[in-house]
Design an enzyme around this catalytic site. Structure first.
Site, PDB file in Angstrom:
ATOM      1  N   LYS A 115       0.823  -1.209   0.000  1.00  0.00           N
ATOM      2  CA  LYS A 115       0.000   0.000   0.000  1.00  0.00           C
ATOM      3  C   LYS A 115       0.859   1.262   0.000  1.00  0.00           C
ATOM      4  O   LYS A 115       0.493   2.260  -0.602  1.00  0.00           O
ATOM      5  CB  LYS A 115      -0.951   0.009   1.205  1.00  0.00           C
ATOM      6  N   LYS A 197      -5.480 -11.303  -8.446  1.00  0.00           N
ATOM      7  CA  LYS A 197      -6.757 -11.365  -7.724  1.00  0.00           C
ATOM      8  C   LYS A 197      -7.755 -10.356  -8.316  1.00  0.00           C
ATOM      9  O   LYS A 197      -7.363  -9.261  -8.705  1.00  0.00           O
ATOM     10  CB  LYS A 197      -6.471 -11.028  -6.252  1.00  0.00           C
ATOM     11  N   LYS A 200     -11.515  -4.483  -6.862  1.00  0.00           N
ATOM     12  CA  LYS A 200     -12.382  -3.369  -7.250  1.00  0.00           C
ATOM     13  C   LYS A 200     -11.574  -2.178  -7.748  1.00  0.00           C
ATOM     14  O   LYS A 200     -12.102  -1.308  -8.411  1.00  0.00           O
ATOM     15  CB  LYS A 200     -13.318  -2.973  -6.111  1.00  0.00           C
TER      16      LYS A 200
END
Ligand code: TRP
Length: 334
Positions: A115, A197, A200
């Protein structure tokens, strides 16, 4: 233990809409767990603040997540579904646990490293201490089991380490939580790059099925799904695209790989993709209808939120008071 059952705790972040991956990999499998466990599910809105949110959208997304939990089949009368930010104990216990967590441990968290790379302009302390808040979520409710995906395993591990460290000093305060591996459910991959994966935040809209996508768009995305140059519908490591579609088809129809291979024997990929698209659209249609009527019924959702917030706050306060006492904070007189 709560009401004679083991306690199960989980939750999702309140950002954007959910994907088919969130649904098949988690949500769908949570339905009925309340028969065996006392289930508590949070709308993890405090965690979402680690990335910048537009306030009005954020509030809407949190409510949409609440309604999606219910629309997917989690009965809010039988599962404690509540807002993380409505129970102040999360932040309070988070602070205390932060004093029992080493920077060295947090430095090793792979999700933080990922992140930090993706949000280079906002590497805030909340992003760094995210696992401590997650530990507080779980330990506050004395959870026995926590269903989490692969990407959250490291966070569950650090939760266990923090709890054991705390217990070693102060006695048996926290239940040590175990991961919950569900029998069904699969990790759903991107439709455009099936080794990644489904997410969204994918830039390619065709990579991801959103739970609120309409039938046409679902079918269109499946038609465009990336597969391979072979023609046989067969589950194999070297065929990640077809294998992913088989996983999806299997999750929604309950058929196993052998049955699917037989069903599409001598049939092309086109026909298979179409069948997967139809099956997914059929599965999501009733959920979407329930979602719409829940979003229209403000009074019902509000009453469920209130009732479950209160319940969660009660459970949480029991643990928090105990922790405060153990570490030697002075008891409050109001
Ligand atoms: N970090 C989790 C995720 O992004 C969400 C989460 C927050 C969570 N607190 C939790 C999951 C406690 C399980 C238990 O998926």
């Amino acid at each position: 233990m709560l009401n004679g059952k083991k306690i199960l705790y989980s939750g999702m972040q309140a950002t954007g809409t959910l994907t088919l991956g969130n649904y098949l990999g988690a949500l769908k499998n949570w339905v009925n767990l309340n028969e065996e466990y006392e289930c508590i599910y949070g709308v993890m809105d405090l965690h979402s603040l680690t990335v910048r949110q537009v306030p009005a959208d954020f509030r809407k997304n949190a409510r949409a997540l609440y309604a999606l939990y219910v629309a997917a089949g989690l009965d809010p009368e039988k599962n404690c579904i509540y807002y993380q930010s409505h129970v102040s104990g999360h932040a309070e216990l988070g602070w205390i646990l932060g004093c029992f967590t080493y920077m060295g441990e947090l430095n090793r968290m792979t999700q933080f490293k990922d992140k930090a790379l993706r949000h280079e302009d906002n590497i805030n302390a909340g992003l760094y201490t995210y696992p401590v808040l997650m530990a507080a979520d779980i330990l506050l409710y004395q959870a026995d089991v926590v269903p989490v995906g692969q990407d959250q395993k490291q966070h569950l591990e650090i939760t266990r380490d923090i709890a054991k460290r705390f217990n070693a000093i102060y006695g048996d305060v926290f239940t040590i939580p175990e991961g919950y591996i569900s029998q069904s459910g699969a990790k759903i991959m991107s439709l455009q790059d099936p080794v990644k994966k489904m997410s969204k935040s994918d830039e390619n809209v065709n990579a991801t099925i959103l739970l609120l996508d309409g039938r046409d768009s679902i079918i269109r995305k499946f038609k465009r799904a990336v597969t391979d140059s072979d023609t046989v519908v067969r589950y194999a490591e070297e065929k990640p695209g077809i294998s992913n579609l088989m996983d999806i088809y299997s999750c929604v129809t309950g058929k196993d790989y052998a049955a699917i291979e037989k069903e599409f024997d001598q049939k092309g990929y086109g026909e298979f993709k179409m069948a997967v698209g139809e099956a997914v659209a059929d599965e999501l249609e009733p959920l979407q209808k329930r979602y719409q009527s829940l979003m229209d019924d403000k009074a019902y959702i509000d009453s469920m939120i209130k009732k479950n917030d209160e319940k969660a706050a009660y459970y949480a306060s029991k643990t928090l008071r105990k922790v405060q006492k153990k570490v030697g904070l002075t008891e409050r007189m109001f």
